[in-house]
Structures are given as structure tokens and as C-alpha cells.
Design a protein around this motif. Structure first.
Motif, PDB file in Angstrom:
ATOM      1  N   GLU A   1     -57.918  -7.551 -43.220  1.00 30.62           N
ATOM      2  CA  GLU A   1     -57.655  -6.645 -44.326  1.00 30.62           C
ATOM      3  C   GLU A   1     -58.593  -6.869 -45.511  1.00 30.62           C
ATOM      4  N   THR A   2     -59.570  -7.791 -45.351  1.00 29.43           N
ATOM      5  CA  THR A   2     -60.429  -8.176 -46.464  1.00 29.43           C
ATOM      6  C   THR A   2     -61.761  -7.441 -46.398  1.00 29.43           C
ATOM      7  N   HIS A   3     -62.067  -6.696 -47.446  1.00 28.25           N
ATOM      8  CA  HIS A   3     -63.359  -6.035 -47.561  1.00 28.25           C
ATOM      9  C   HIS A   3     -64.145  -6.707 -48.685  1.00 28.25           C
ATOM     10  N   ALA A   4     -65.371  -6.265 -48.878  1.00 23.46           N
ATOM     11  CA  ALA A   4     -66.269  -6.945 -49.809  1.00 23.46           C
ATOM     12  C   ALA A   4     -65.709  -6.992 -51.223  1.00 23.46           C
ATOM     13  N   SER A   5     -65.217  -5.870 -51.713  1.00 21.77           N
ATOM     14  CA  SER A   5     -64.727  -5.839 -53.097  1.00 21.77           C
ATOM     15  C   SER A   5     -63.507  -6.728 -53.280  1.00 21.77           C
ATOM     16  N   ARG A   6     -62.641  -6.758 -52.279  1.00 21.45           N
ATOM     17  CA  ARG A   6     -61.452  -7.606 -52.399  1.00 21.45           C
ATOM     18  C   ARG A   6     -61.822  -9.079 -52.372  1.00 21.45           C
ATOM     19  N   LEU A   7     -62.768  -9.449 -51.495  1.00 19.88           N
ATOM     20  CA  LEU A   7     -63.220 -10.833 -51.442  1.00 19.88           C
ATOM     21  C   LEU A   7     -63.864 -11.233 -52.760  1.00 19.88           C
ATOM     22  N   ASP A   8     -64.700 -10.329 -53.312  1.00 19.76           N
ATOM     23  CA  ASP A   8     -65.358 -10.594 -54.593  1.00 19.76           C
ATOM     24  C   ASP A   8     -64.325 -10.777 -55.702  1.00 19.76           C
ATOM     25  N   ARG A   9     -63.347  -9.882 -55.739  1.00 21.90           N
ATOM     26  CA  ARG A   9     -62.325  -9.942 -56.779  1.00 21.90           C
ATOM     27  C   ARG A   9     -61.498 -11.231 -56.695  1.00 21.90           C
ATOM     28  N   THR A  10     -61.149 -11.631 -55.473  1.00 26.00           N
ATOM     29  CA  THR A  10     -60.330 -12.840 -55.283  1.00 26.00           C
ATOM     30  C   THR A  10     -61.100 -14.092 -55.682  1.00 26.00           C
ATOM     31  N   ILE A  11     -62.384 -14.154 -55.286  1.00 26.34           N
ATOM     32  CA  ILE A  11     -63.193 -15.329 -55.629  1.00 26.34           C
ATOM     33  C   ILE A  11     -63.367 -15.436 -57.140  1.00 26.34           C
ATOM     34  N   ARG A  12     -63.709 -14.302 -57.768  1.00 22.90           N
ATOM     35  CA  ARG A  12     -63.947 -14.338 -59.216  1.00 22.90           C
ATOM     36  C   ARG A  12     -62.667 -14.674 -59.979  1.00 22.90           C
TER      37      ARG A  12
END
Length: 677
Positions: A111-122
Motif C-alpha cells: 500500500e506504500t507509494h512514493a509520496s507516502r514513503l516520503d511523507r512518513t520518513i520526513r
């Protein structure tokens, strides 16, 4: 924050997942990431301990050990770097365990796309930066205690709310809705003035519309939570399509729209799939076609694309002569909350979720969905669904009984049976008590009513009941515990098994299993539909029908007609005639079923006798083949009791009845041919 490079450590033993993570980070617009890879538990713990990275992504599976263990061990060493657990699929227990071990957050890979991964890391890095700033003002020990407690409490509360929200919403909404819709239905069956009837009908229409909207929202929420699933069972697609057409026929009639459906003859009658979800998709698409068609017709066609030993693919096509779809809305048609424009919502209503839900359901059934449309020229929606072939022992190509046959004799027998069935209704909500009692009376049944589980136990101790309709959420003693206690008492005393039917507003995935685990036999949801109530009562009241049905089965063969021709023509007739193809299908099918029945009798398989006789009796009753219904019901009763001593004699009566039916069918076909010539 956005201009600086964030150093990320991925602890992952699968190189493909490493490559996928690297590609996702590369897709982030304006993001600058430096990704290092540790391919084992030991290497990951060692590299993380160097404190060279701002965040760690930790896979849940690391060889024979888990990412949760690594996070816990890292925290025990005093490592404060943010750690995000990556899991293969959402799992409530794993998520809670990870948070308790010290994970900053968790992500589901699929369920993880690029924007979600970026948002979670940041977010994790920003949270850690704030923690570091706070450390300048607080002692390290105090900060760790505060942060861990806040993160743990917030995560636990979030997970708890996510898992309980849908169940609570479903129950709290469905309980009063059951009262509104049920009481309005009962009101419409009373003597009303034209004005009163019009107002009551408006209330019912609004209630049904509100329930449809609520169901859409709850289904979409289940999709978002990954809790939507299909339930496999044997069914007849012809009956499923027929039930949807019957449901929507009044809507079509009120708008003056012609609604027709055809299921081609090569479509398999007995398949295994989720008939409920299939019905939901059909209802949505046909309902949309009717909603957006002001005049003309809506036509439904079912064809069979492939049929193998493993599975069957069916194709459903819904054509209408409605307003069509604008070009600009087509690319986003299956997205949630999407309608053509604001005026669509104002004029036609709805949530804009129906097609998004239908797409998800079709994909769950292994199919695809699409459409073709021109503005002002109507639309054609289609979808496919992959069905399984039932195992030979479980195969049932017969539709469930949906209507009572129409001869006076069987009406009398049916009324007698129903009057002898003793029902105990356990329901604490007063309005729902009135609704259920009213629905039962309309179906010809009577019931005793109690308002909690303790009262139900007392009633069963004092008297004998054939069926218990049990609400699940009640004060004092709920339906689950009451059912478990009933089963415990039955086992201790060696008493008879009393069928318990859950009648509850809990309509989420897993609720049926919870009811069955508590000792209940079946499950219907609120708002209660009359057809569902009738189905379970007919299914589970088969044991006390012995007296009435035996009297019918032992009557002289010529005391009642072999075939109810009116019912037969109503069920399968075309332009007032019986199709020869149906007669051939019926004869072949009954021959196969009787072979199965005789084999089951000879082998002493009571369960198989019950199954085959029940299916055959339902189909024959549905089609008006009266001569075999009673002996088949008696065979079903024998099978349920496990006593097949007289089964061969009763099977002979089925054969005699079938010969009478064949004679009537042959005469009907010959008469039709003479009329044509």
C-alpha cells in the motif's frame, strides 16, 4: 528540510525490495535521499549503531528473526534513530507489537507509494529533530519516557479506533435504521388514507436511500482498512440476476423504463463464488442505469467467456438509453467520491462511491470492469467475474426456494407448519422487537419475546422452542454468551440442538465467524429483510415440519396436481409457454440428482441425502413441481435425523411423482406445438 539530503538505512534481506525502495525514493519530487542497504539482521543492527543515518527502514522478516526484535534490541542499546517497520500486509497485532518495541511508525509494503514513503520518513525525521531540541531542555531519561509513552499511547489508540470504528458505526447506525425501515414497512401494510400512504412511502424511500448511502460509506471504509473480502459458496447466477431484477423492477416501473435481463443458456447453473458481492455490483450498476435513464430501457445480459475444470469466467453487460457520460469525467469515473459534476449530486443523489466499490469488488472476484458511453446516447457498463467449479460432493445447481407454490392444499399445509413452529425472539431494543414480531406475523409465524440473554435461558429452561432469533449486543448477558451457555446446557443434559439465528446490527467482516464460534447456527443482519428472515426460518424449521409434510407425502398421488402450471409459467414461462429447453434441462438435472440421491442412500450418507433432497425440494417447489416436493422434504428430514431406514421407499415415491410431472410436461409441450401449427 526539503533541501538537505536525508540519509536512510534500509535493513532488508530481499534485494528486489531494496531495488523497489530505491526506485520509490527516486520518484519523490524535490526529495533528496541517500540510501544505504544492510542485507541481514546482524549487519543492520551494526550499521544502525554507527549513528550515520537519520532514519532506518526495517523489514518485518529478516531471515529467521524479525524486524520487531531488531527494533527492540536497538532501543535497549539506547539507539534513538527513528525506525519505521515495513510489513507485507496490515496486521493489527504486529503493528501494536512494533510500536511497543519502539518503532516510530509502520508501513504496509503493498500500500506504500512514493509520496507516502516520503511523507512518513520526513515526519519521522522531523519528530526526531523536535525530540533532539527538547533534549536540550530536559534530561535524556525524562525525554525518552515522555516520547515513548506518547508515541505508544497515540499508536495504540489509533489502531484501536481504526479497528473498532467500522464495527461501532455499523451497529449504531443499523439499529435505529432497522426500526425506521421496519416500522414503516409494517405501517404500509395497514389501512391508510391515500395521503398517509404517500407520506409513509416517502419515509420508506428516504430510509432505503439513507441505508444505501450508509452501506456505501461503510463498504468504502472497509476497503480503505483492507477488511473487504469475498465469501465463497455454491450459487446459481441465474437466480442471483433474477433477484436483482425483481428488487429493481418497481423502480423501473415507476419511471416507465423497460428493464429486461437474459442469461444465455450456456451459462453454468452451479458455480462457486460470492453471490452477495455479485448481487451488490449488479444492483449498483443496474441501479445507476435506471437512475440516469429518463426514458427507454435498461438491458442486462450474462454470458460465459470461459469454462474449465478449474474455474468459469462470466461476463455481465448492462446497457441503457440514458444521459451518457461526458468525456472529461471518464478517466476518474471509478475514483471515490466522483460524479459527473455538482448538479449530478443535486439531481440524482448518491455518494459517488458506488463505482469505486464495484471496481474493488470485481477485482476481488478476479475480474475486470469497464464501460463505453457517449453523451446523450446511453452507456454500456460491463464486468467479468471468475467463479470456481464446486466439488462434485458439494455441487448444487438448484436455486434456493424463493416463493411459495400456489395451490390451496399447499397453502394450507404451509400455514399449518408455520403455526406449529415455536420461535423465541431475544431482543432488547423495543422498536426492533415490534419490527421483528410484525415481520414474523406477515410471514405467518408467531414468537415469544424476551429482552436479554438471562431471560432467554430461563424461557428455554421452562419451554421448548424450535428456533431462537438472537440479538448479539444486549445488557446483562449478550447474545454470544447466552448462545454459548445454551450449547453448554444442551451438551450437559444430552438435549436436542435448538437452532440459534443471530439477528444483529454487527455487519462487519468476522462477525459471522464470531457468531458461529459462540454456538449460533446462522446469521442475518439488520435492517432485517423479509426474504432473509423467511429463508432462515424455512431452512432451520425443517425438523418440526414432520407432521404436516408427512401427511402430504403419504396422501394419495391423485389428491393434488402434479404440477402447478401457473407457478411453472410464472417461473420459467416465455410468452405464456414453457420453453422446451427448460423441460430438457429439468429432466436431465433431476435424473442426475436422483442418481446422486440413490447413491447417497445406498452408501448410508445421511449428510449427502439431506443436501441433495433439500436442494431438489427447493427447486421443485420454486418451479411448481408439486408431486415430488413432499417426499423430497421427507427425505431431507430423514437425512437430518440420520435415519435412512425408509429412505429407499421414499425415493421410490419421488420417482413416481417425477413420472407424473414428466407426463404433464409432455402434454404441455404437445399442446403448445399443436397451437403453433
Amino acid at each position: 528540510m526539503k533541501s538537505e539530503t536525508i540519509k536512510v538505512l534500509l535493513i532488508e534481506d530481499d534485494e528486489d525490495d531494496y531495488i523497489l525502495t530505491r526506485e520509490l525514493l527516486a520518484e519523490v519530487k524535490g526529495g533528496r535521499y541517500s540510501l544505504d542497504w544492510a542485507s541481514s539482521y546482524e549487519e543492520g543492527l551494526k550499521v544502525a549503531g554507527l549513528l550515520e543515518h537519520q532514519v532506518c527502514l526495517v523489514d518485518y522478516r529478516l531471515g529467521e528473526r524479525s524486524g520487531v526484535e531488531l527494533i527492540r534490541e536497538a532501543r535497549e542499546f539506547g539507539l534513538t534513530t527513528p525506525m519505521i517497520l515495513l510489513t507485507g500486509q496490515g496486521n493489527h497485532e504486529v503493528d501494536v507489537e512494533a510500536i511497543e518495541a519502539g518503532a516510530t511508525d509502520y508501513l504496509v509494503k503493498d500500500e506504500t507509494h512514493a509520496s507516502r514513503l516520503d511523507r512518513t520518513i520526513r515526519y519521522a525525521v522531523e519528530l526526531n529533530t523536535e525530540r533532539c531540541r527538547a533534549e536540550e531542555e530536559l534530561t535524556e531519561r525524562k525525554l525518552i519516557e515522555v516520547e515513548l509513552k506518547r508515541a505508544r499511547d497515540a499508536a495504540l489508540e489509533s489502531v484501536r479506533l481504526k479497528s473498532e470504528f467500522l464495527a461501532n458505526m455499523s451497529h449504531e447506525i443499523r439499529t435505529p435504521m432497522n426500526g425506521v425501515i421496519g416500522m414503516t414497512g409494517l405501517l404500509l401494510d395497514t389501512k391508510l388514507s391515500p395521503e398517509q400512504r404517500k407520506m409513509a412511502h416517502s419515509v420508506k424511500v428516504c430510509g432505503d436511500s439513507l441505508l444505501a448511502i450508509i452501506s456505501d460509506i461503510l463498504d468504502f471504509s472497509k476497503i480503505e482498512a483492507g477488511k473487504l473480502a469475498v465469501e465463497m459458496s455454491d450459487f446459481d447466477p441465474r437466480y442471483t440476476v433474477e433477484s436483482v431484477i425483481e428488487l429493481l423492477s418497481e423502480q423501473a416501473h415507476n419511471k416507465g423504463i423497460e428493464l429486461k435481463a437474459i442469461v444465455l443458456s450456456d451459462v453454468s447453473a452451479g458455480l462457486r463464488g460470492d453471490a452477495g458481492r455479485l448481487r451488490q455490483v449488479l444492483t449498483n450498476l443496474i441501479g445507476n442505469a435506471l437512475k440516469f435513464t429518463e426514458e427507454g430501457k435498461v438491458f442486462v445480459e450474462v454470458t460465459q467467456e470461459t469454462n474449465t475444470d478449474a474455474d468459469t469466467i462470466l461476463r455481465f453487460t448492462i446497457k441503457d438509453t440514458g444521459i451518457g457520460l461526458p468525456v472529461d469525467v471518464r478517466p476518474r469515473l471509478f475514483q471515490p467520491f466522483t460524479q459527473a459534476d455538482g448538479s449530478t449530486t443535486r439531481k440524482y443523489g448518491g455518494t459517488g462511491l458506488g463505482l469505486a466499490i464495484s471496481k474493488q469488488l470485481v477485482e476481488l472476484m478476479g475480474g475486470e470492469i469497464g464501460f463505453a458511453s457517449e453523451p446523450g446516447q446511453g452507456s454500456t457498463f460491463w464486468f467479468t467475474a471468475r467463479m470456481q467449479q464446486p466439488l462434485p460432493a458439494d455441487q448444487s445447481t438448484l436455486p434456493p426456494p424463493s416463493r411459495l407454490v400456489t395451490t390451496d392444499r399447499l397453502r394450507d399445509v404451509d400455514a399449518l407448519v408455520k403455526s406449529t413452529v415455536r420461535i423465541l425472539l431475544v431482543e432488547d431494543y423495543v422498536i426492533n422487537q415490534a419490527v421483528a414480531v410484525g415481520q414474523l406475523e406477515k410471514l405467518g409465524y408467531r414468537a415469544d419475546v424476551v429482552d436479554d440473554g438471562f431471560a432467554a435461558l430461563k424461557a428455554l429452561a421452562l419451554d421448548r422452542y424450535d428456533i431462537v432469533l438472537m440479538d448479539c449486543q444486549m445488557p446483562k448477558l449478550d447474545g454470544y454468551d447466552a448462545s454459548a451457555e445454551i450449547r453448554r446446557r444442551e451438551a450437559a443434559s444430552g438435549g436436542r440442538h435448538t437452532p440459534i439465528i443471530a439477528m444483529t446490527a454487527n455487519a462487519m467482516m468476522g462477525d459471522r465467524e464470531k457468531c458461529i464460534a459462540a454456538g449460533m447456527d446462522d446469521y442475518i443482519t439488520k435492517p432485517i429483510r423479509a426474504e432473509d428472515l423467511q429463508r432462515v426460518l424455512e431452512q432451520w424449521s425443517s425438523l418440526p415440519l414432520k407432521k404436516a409434510e408427512t401427511s402430504l407425502s403419504t396422501s394419495a398421488p391423485d389428491t393434488f396436481p402434479a404440477v402447478d402450471k401457473e407457478r411453472l409459467l410464472d417461473a420459467v414461462g416465455k410468452e405464456g409457454q414453457i420453453p422446451p429447453a427448460f423441460v430438457e434441462l429439468y429432466r436431465n438435472q433431476m435424473s442426475e440428482e436422483l442418481n446422486r440421491l440413490n447413491l447417497a442412500i445406498r452408501s448410508g450418507s445421511a449428510g449427502e441425502v439431506t443436501k441433495v433432497a433439500h436442494g431438489c425440494a427447493g427447486m421443485n417447489a420454486n418451479c411448481g413441481m408439486l408431486a415430488v416436493v413432499a417426499p423430497l422434504r421427507e427425505l431431507e428430514r430423514m437425512g437430518r435425523q440420520g435415519n435412512l431406514n425408509e429412505a429407499e421407499l421414499m425415493a421410490d415415491k419421488v420417482n413416481v411423482g417425477l413420472e407424473r410431472i414428466h407426463l404433464v410436461l409432455t402434454t404441455m409441450l404437445e399442446t403448445e406445438r399443436q397451437f403453433v401449427t
